[in-house]
Design a protein around this motif. Structure first.
Motif, short mmCIF file in Angstrom:
data_model
loop_
_atom_site.label_atom_id
_atom_site.label_comp_id
_atom_site.label_asym_id
_atom_site.label_seq_id
_atom_site.Cartn_x
_atom_site.Cartn_y
_atom_site.Cartn_z
N THR A 98 0.18 -63.42 -40.46
CA THR A 98 -0.88 -62.58 -40.05
C THR A 98 -1.66 -62.20 -41.38
O THR A 98 -2.89 -61.92 -41.48
N THR A 99 -0.99 -61.52 -42.26
CA THR A 99 -1.70 -61.12 -43.61
C THR A 99 -2.30 -62.08 -44.43
O THR A 99 -3.43 -61.66 -44.87
N THR A 100 -1.59 -63.22 -44.42
CA THR A 100 -2.43 -64.45 -45.02
C THR A 100 -3.88 -64.85 -44.44
O THR A 100 -4.70 -64.84 -45.07
N VAL A 101 -3.72 -65.06 -43.07
CA VAL A 101 -4.98 -65.44 -42.34
C VAL A 101 -6.09 -64.34 -42.23
O VAL A 101 -7.20 -64.55 -42.90
N VAL A 147 -0.85 -60.77 -50.19
CA VAL A 147 0.80 -61.63 -49.79
C VAL A 147 2.01 -61.27 -50.76
O VAL A 147 3.15 -61.24 -50.04
N ASN A 148 1.55 -61.17 -51.89
CA ASN A 148 2.63 -60.70 -52.79
C ASN A 148 3.19 -59.42 -52.26
O ASN A 148 4.30 -59.33 -52.37
N SER A 149 2.45 -58.57 -52.17
CA SER A 149 2.82 -57.05 -51.74
C SER A 149 3.62 -57.13 -50.34
O SER A 149 4.89 -56.43 -50.36
N PHE A 163 14.78 -57.21 -57.74
CA PHE A 163 13.96 -58.76 -57.91
C PHE A 163 12.50 -58.84 -58.11
O PHE A 163 11.83 -59.24 -58.67
N PHE A 164 12.11 -57.86 -57.00
CA PHE A 164 10.38 -57.73 -56.98
C PHE A 164 9.97 -56.96 -58.11
O PHE A 164 9.12 -57.33 -58.82
N MET A 165 10.77 -56.14 -58.86
CA MET A 165 10.32 -55.32 -59.95
C MET A 165 10.30 -56.75 -61.10
O MET A 165 9.35 -56.42 -61.89
N LYS A 166 11.10 -57.57 -61.12
CA LYS A 166 11.04 -58.56 -62.20
C LYS A 166 9.80 -59.49 -62.01
O LYS A 166 9.19 -60.09 -62.72
N TRP A 207 7.20 -67.61 -57.81
CA TRP A 207 8.57 -67.12 -57.82
C TRP A 207 8.96 -66.57 -56.89
O TRP A 207 10.25 -66.71 -56.29
N ILE A 208 8.16 -65.70 -55.74
CA ILE A 208 8.52 -65.04 -54.74
C ILE A 208 8.88 -66.32 -53.80
O ILE A 208 10.00 -66.01 -52.88
N LEU A 209 8.24 -67.09 -53.57
CA LEU A 209 8.48 -68.39 -52.55
C LEU A 209 9.79 -68.91 -52.85
O LEU A 209 10.63 -69.27 -51.81
#
Length: 440
Positions: A98-101, A147-149, A163-166, A207-209
């Motif tokens: 939903t966020t992406t669309v 989307v990253n957020s 991990f998200f901090m990195k 990297w997140i994916l």
């Protein structure tokens, strides 16, 4: 998560979840400040003013993204606390989709709205040109940012905030490096700074994916069945964050509207540079809020309402201390700070006089914001929305338009502290009301 561990070391758990989130948010804020540095030194004051005129667009993306993702994270966090992992996966996949669309649809609408927005603000000449150069590219970057957020919130909810901090560290390093290459070496100007943001955001997304493909334990990407009731519940639960960000965007538009007519581009540049400090501190608040929210949702979902309240109270104390520290540090270095971005003596003088007044709001804003996060995390959307609506729109807009009529540019600086002070009374009302309900 473990209830016994949270009870035994509540403060440590808050910091364990919040510090990586704060670092991530500060690094994200550093990207904005770094962009401002390169814009001011390689493009000019008009470039800084142009970027600030488009900030309402940024807040629109953030508002929609936070509304969907924070609402979804709160639902999934309570489901995780009750042991329903199937619901967790459903909420996760639907939230990301939903966020992406929605964010892509916003980019299309914003492209159409460029001309009327610039006409209304009376942005002409170089400011107009830099606005178009910068935001034409950023309309590609903003959906990736949102989307990253959203992904980052679920990574923290799964218990891996480091991990998200990195990921954020990578994004910052790439962004600053590309800023220097595109704006400094290749002299691409405002468009170069925008391309730097876009490329670094894409690298972070990759990297997140990889994380969700290889390392995720609870939230896994895959097929899902779209649920309208679930979507509505998430939107309602995250409505306060939408109201908060949209209110900030509307308020920023109002700030720009008033300043452009009363002072001009120099006033917008000064307000933007002071605003960087407020933006950085708001990232500290959001980091604490995002760090504490999964803990609050988990405890609340497990039936530990009193523990959830205590987490909120302890987080407020941390945020208040951070606000006091930022205030006193910036008071000591305000002259040096202004000189980093601009050479104009007039703009520096406005920054110096406005900094102390504007930053008084730091003593109140954290208390109000954390209370809003708390009510969202426990599914009490109305109280959260009322706090966000008051501090971000109704009271603030009144202050922006009324105070400058009597105090000029000083009225602009006074708007934030007056707003946060009044909102503090509203926050206190809802917290006292909750205490009375708990007692009865």
């Amino acid at each position: 998560m473990d209830l016994h561990e949270i009870k035994r070391n509540m403060g440590g758990k808050i910091l364990q979840f919040s510090i990586p989130a704060i670092i991530s948010m500060l690094l994200s804020a550093f990207i904005t400040v770094a962009d401002g540095f390169f814009m001011g030194n390689y493009v000019g004051e008009e470039g800084i003013a142009a970027v600030n005129l488009g900030l309402p667009i940024v807040y629109l993306y953030l508002g929609v993204g936070l509304m969907i993702s924070i609402g979804g994270v709160a639902i999934s966090g309570m489901a995780l606390g009750s042991g329903d992992r199937a619901c967790c996966k459903q909420v996760f996949c639907q939230t990301i989709a939903t966020t992406t669309v929605v964010s892509l649809a916003i980019s299309v609408v914003m492209w159409i709205c460029f001309r009327p927005m610039l006409t209304l603000l009376k942005a002409e000449g170089e400011v107009n040109r830099y606005f178009r150069e910068y935001y034409s590219i950023m309309l590609l970057e903003f959906p990736v940012m949102v989307v990253n957020s959203a992904f980052g919130m679920f990574i923290r909810g799964e218990g891996h905030p480091e991990f998200f901090m990195k990921v954020t560290v990578l994004s910052v390093l790439l962004n600053v490096g590309f800023d220097y290459v595109f704006a400094g070496i290749l002299a691409f100007g405002a468009s170069g700074i925008a391309w730097a943001s876009f490329v670094s955001a894409l690298a972070s997304l990759a990297w997140i994916l990889y994380y969700f493909w290889k390392r995720a334990e609870v939230y896994r990407l895959g097929t899902f069945s779209f649920s309208l009731p679930l979507c509505i519940q998430a939107i309602l639960n995250g409505s306060s964050e939408f109201i908060g960000e949209m209110s900030t965007g509307i308020a920023m538009f109002a700030y720009n509207f008033v300043i452009m007519r009363r002072v001009g581009a120099e006033g917008v540049a000064a307000f933007t540079i002071v605003g960087y400090v407020a933006y950085v501190f708001s990232m500290v608040i959001v980091g604490f809020g995002q760090g504490a929210s999964p803990l609050i949702s988990f405890c609340y979902g497990a039936g530990e309402e009193e523990l959830a309240k205590n987490i909120q109270k302890r987080t407020v104390r941390y945020v208040f201390g951070a606000g006091a520290a930022v205030f006193f540090i910036m008071m000591l270095i305000s002259d040096w700070y202004g000189g980093i971005f601009v050479r104009s003596g007039q703009v520096k003088a406005m920054i110096r006089s406005g900094m102390a007044i504007f930053m008084i709001s730091f003593f109140f804003s954290g208390i109000n914001a954390i209370a809003s996060f708390y009510f969202t995390a426990t599914g009490r959307a109305f109280a959260s929305a009322m706090i966000s609506f008051s501090r971000g729109l109704v009271i603030l807009l009144l202050c922006i338009f009324v105070l400058p009529m009597f105090f000029g540019m000083m009225g602009i600086w006074l708007a934030a502290p007056v707003t946060e002070g009044i909102t503090l009374g509203i926050t206190g009302f809802f917290l006292r009301k909750e205490e009375k309900i708990s007692i009865t």
